[in-house]
Structures are given as C-alpha cells and as structure tokens.
Write a protein that holds these residues in place. Sequence first.
Motif, short mmCIF file in Angstrom:
data_model
loop_
_atom_site.label_atom_id
_atom_site.label_comp_id
_atom_site.label_asym_id
_atom_site.label_seq_id
_atom_site.Cartn_x
_atom_site.Cartn_y
_atom_site.Cartn_z
N PHE A 64 -17.50 -14.90 6.26
CA PHE A 64 -16.67 -14.03 7.10
C PHE A 64 -16.05 -14.79 8.26
CE2 PHE A 64 -15.07 -10.16 8.63
CZ PHE A 64 -15.31 -10.07 9.99
N SER A 65 -16.70 -15.82 8.71
CA SER A 65 -16.17 -16.58 9.85
C SER A 65 -14.86 -17.27 9.53
CB SER A 65 -17.20 -17.63 10.31
OG SER A 65 -17.43 -18.57 9.29
N THR A 66 -14.54 -17.40 8.24
CA THR A 66 -13.29 -18.07 7.83
C THR A 66 -12.19 -17.07 7.49
OG1 THR A 66 -13.83 -18.14 5.47
CG2 THR A 66 -14.66 -19.94 6.85
N TRP A 67 -12.48 -15.77 7.57
CA TRP A 67 -11.47 -14.76 7.24
C TRP A 67 -10.42 -14.70 8.34
CZ3 TRP A 67 -14.09 -9.82 4.85
CH2 TRP A 67 -14.92 -10.21 3.79
N GLY A 68 -9.33 -14.00 8.05
CA GLY A 68 -8.33 -13.75 9.06
C GLY A 68 -8.88 -12.85 10.16
N GLN A 69 -8.06 -12.65 11.18
CA GLN A 69 -8.50 -11.88 12.34
C GLN A 69 -8.51 -10.38 12.07
OE1 GLN A 69 -5.47 -12.96 11.91
NE2 GLN A 69 -4.06 -11.35 12.61
N GLY A 70 -7.87 -9.97 11.00
CA GLY A 70 -7.83 -8.56 10.64
C GLY A 70 -6.59 -7.87 11.20
N THR A 71 -6.15 -6.85 10.49
CA THR A 71 -5.02 -6.05 10.95
C THR A 71 -5.38 -4.57 10.75
OG1 THR A 71 -2.62 -5.73 10.80
CG2 THR A 71 -3.77 -6.17 8.73
N GLN A 72 -5.12 -3.77 11.76
CA GLN A 72 -5.52 -2.36 11.74
C GLN A 72 -4.51 -1.53 10.97
OE1 GLN A 72 -8.33 -0.69 13.24
NE2 GLN A 72 -7.55 1.03 12.02
N VAL A 73 -5.02 -0.71 10.07
CA VAL A 73 -4.21 0.27 9.36
C VAL A 73 -4.78 1.65 9.69
CG1 VAL A 73 -3.56 1.19 7.10
CG2 VAL A 73 -3.55 -1.28 7.50
N THR A 74 -3.93 2.52 10.21
CA THR A 74 -4.35 3.87 10.56
C THR A 74 -3.46 4.87 9.84
OG1 THR A 74 -5.09 3.13 12.74
CG2 THR A 74 -4.75 5.50 12.44
N VAL A 75 -4.10 5.77 9.11
CA VAL A 75 -3.36 6.80 8.38
C VAL A 75 -3.81 8.15 8.92
CG1 VAL A 75 -2.76 7.71 6.12
CG2 VAL A 75 -3.39 5.30 6.36
N SER A 76 -2.89 8.83 9.55
CA SER A 76 -3.24 10.08 10.21
C SER A 76 -2.01 10.95 10.36
CB SER A 76 -3.85 9.80 11.59
OG SER A 76 -4.07 11.00 12.30
N SER A 77 -2.22 12.26 10.27
CA SER A 77 -1.12 13.18 10.49
C SER A 77 -1.11 13.65 11.94
CB SER A 77 -1.23 14.38 9.54
OG SER A 77 -2.50 15.00 9.67
N MET A 110 0.85 -1.19 0.00
CA MET A 110 0.00 0.00 0.00
C MET A 110 0.88 1.23 0.00
SD MET A 110 -2.91 -1.24 2.73
CE MET A 110 -1.78 -1.16 4.11
N ASN A 111 0.82 1.98 -1.08
CA ASN A 111 1.60 3.21 -1.22
C ASN A 111 0.68 4.43 -1.24
OD1 ASN A 111 3.94 1.63 -1.50
ND2 ASN A 111 3.73 1.54 -3.72
N SER A 112 1.27 5.58 -1.01
CA SER A 112 0.51 6.85 -1.04
C SER A 112 -0.75 6.75 -0.19
CB SER A 112 0.15 7.21 -2.48
OG SER A 112 1.31 7.32 -3.28
N LEU A 113 -0.57 6.28 1.02
CA LEU A 113 -1.73 6.06 1.89
C LEU A 113 -2.41 7.37 2.24
CD1 LEU A 113 -0.26 3.21 4.05
CD2 LEU A 113 -2.44 3.09 2.82
N ARG A 114 -3.73 7.27 2.38
CA ARG A 114 -4.58 8.43 2.68
C ARG A 114 -5.35 8.16 3.96
NH1 ARG A 114 -7.33 8.21 -3.35
NH2 ARG A 114 -5.47 8.82 -4.55
N PRO A 115 -5.81 9.20 4.62
CA PRO A 115 -6.62 8.98 5.84
C PRO A 115 -7.83 8.09 5.58
CG PRO A 115 -5.92 11.26 5.71
CD PRO A 115 -5.50 10.62 4.42
N GLU A 116 -8.41 8.17 4.40
CA GLU A 116 -9.58 7.34 4.10
C GLU A 116 -9.24 5.86 3.90
OE1 GLU A 116 -8.59 10.12 2.50
OE2 GLU A 116 -8.92 9.96 0.30
N ASP A 117 -7.95 5.52 3.91
CA ASP A 117 -7.55 4.11 3.88
C ASP A 117 -7.58 3.48 5.27
OD1 ASP A 117 -5.10 5.05 1.45
OD2 ASP A 117 -7.00 4.01 1.06
N THR A 118 -7.81 4.30 6.28
CA THR A 118 -7.86 3.79 7.65
C THR A 118 -8.99 2.80 7.80
OG1 THR A 118 -6.91 5.80 8.59
CG2 THR A 118 -8.24 4.43 10.06
N ALA A 119 -8.65 1.59 8.25
CA ALA A 119 -9.65 0.52 8.37
C ALA A 119 -8.96 -0.71 8.96
CB ALA A 119 -10.23 0.17 7.00
N VAL A 120 -9.78 -1.70 9.27
CA VAL A 120 -9.27 -3.03 9.57
C VAL A 120 -9.25 -3.80 8.24
CG1 VAL A 120 -9.59 -5.18 10.83
CG2 VAL A 120 -10.18 -3.00 11.90
#
Length: 123
Positions: free
Chosen positions: A110-123, A82-92
């Motif tokens: 959804f029950s078979t998906w991964g546990q998720g990883t948090q991405v936060t884009v903020s200044s 993920m390049n040129s990340l924006r605040p709106e990319d913030t999500a699990v």
Amino acid sequence: QVKLVESGGGSVQPGESLKLSCTASGNIYLSNAMGWHRQAPGKERELVAIITNGGTPKYGDSVKGRFTITRDDVKNTVYLQMNSLRPEDTAVYYCNLGTYYSGNYYPSDFSTWGQGTQVTVSS
C-alpha cells in the motif's frame, strides 16, 4: 522507485459518469498489471478493476457492466471510466501496480500506491 499519480475524482449525482486517470513513472516493469482499489469510510479496501500488460481487464462484481478499465502504454497511464454511478461507489480510489497470476491480482504494498482520489456520488 515507482510513482503513481491519480486524477479525475469529484462529486456527481447518481447515474452520472466520471473518468479517473493514473499515470505511472519509475520502474514499472517489474509488474504485469495495474489496478484500481477503493475504500469507503468504515469499509475494507475493495478491488475495483485491473488490467494486465497484455490489455486483459478484470472487474469486481459490484462494478461489472458499469466501469471500464483501459490503458495507454505510451503514456504509462491507466484509466477507469465509471458510468451509472451509485451512492455506494463513494470512496477514495487508489491506483496500484501488481502481479496478475492464476486468476488472482496481487497488488504491491500500500505504501507504493497513489495518493488516492475521492469520488462522491450523492443526490
């Protein structure tokens, strides 16, 4: 039974980059694609990118030109650069297996998906 484990999330500033990884184990061969979805607070889940077993990538409109999905079949791992990340990319961000057919991606339950990883884009 399939197990998916994501890693690589974190907090970055706008314009920076992150690389997510998802390693699959178990009976993954019933699917013909792997994908990433994301979900931000108060929003519906959104398809980010998928890659077929043949290596063909597809991207959601909001990430085209900024994100790249790749896979390493020896390691059973899919990556999301993920390049040129924006605040709106913030999500699990969630990894999943699914079926790609006639231009559409059908993820597993959804029950078979991964546990998720948090991405936060903020200044």
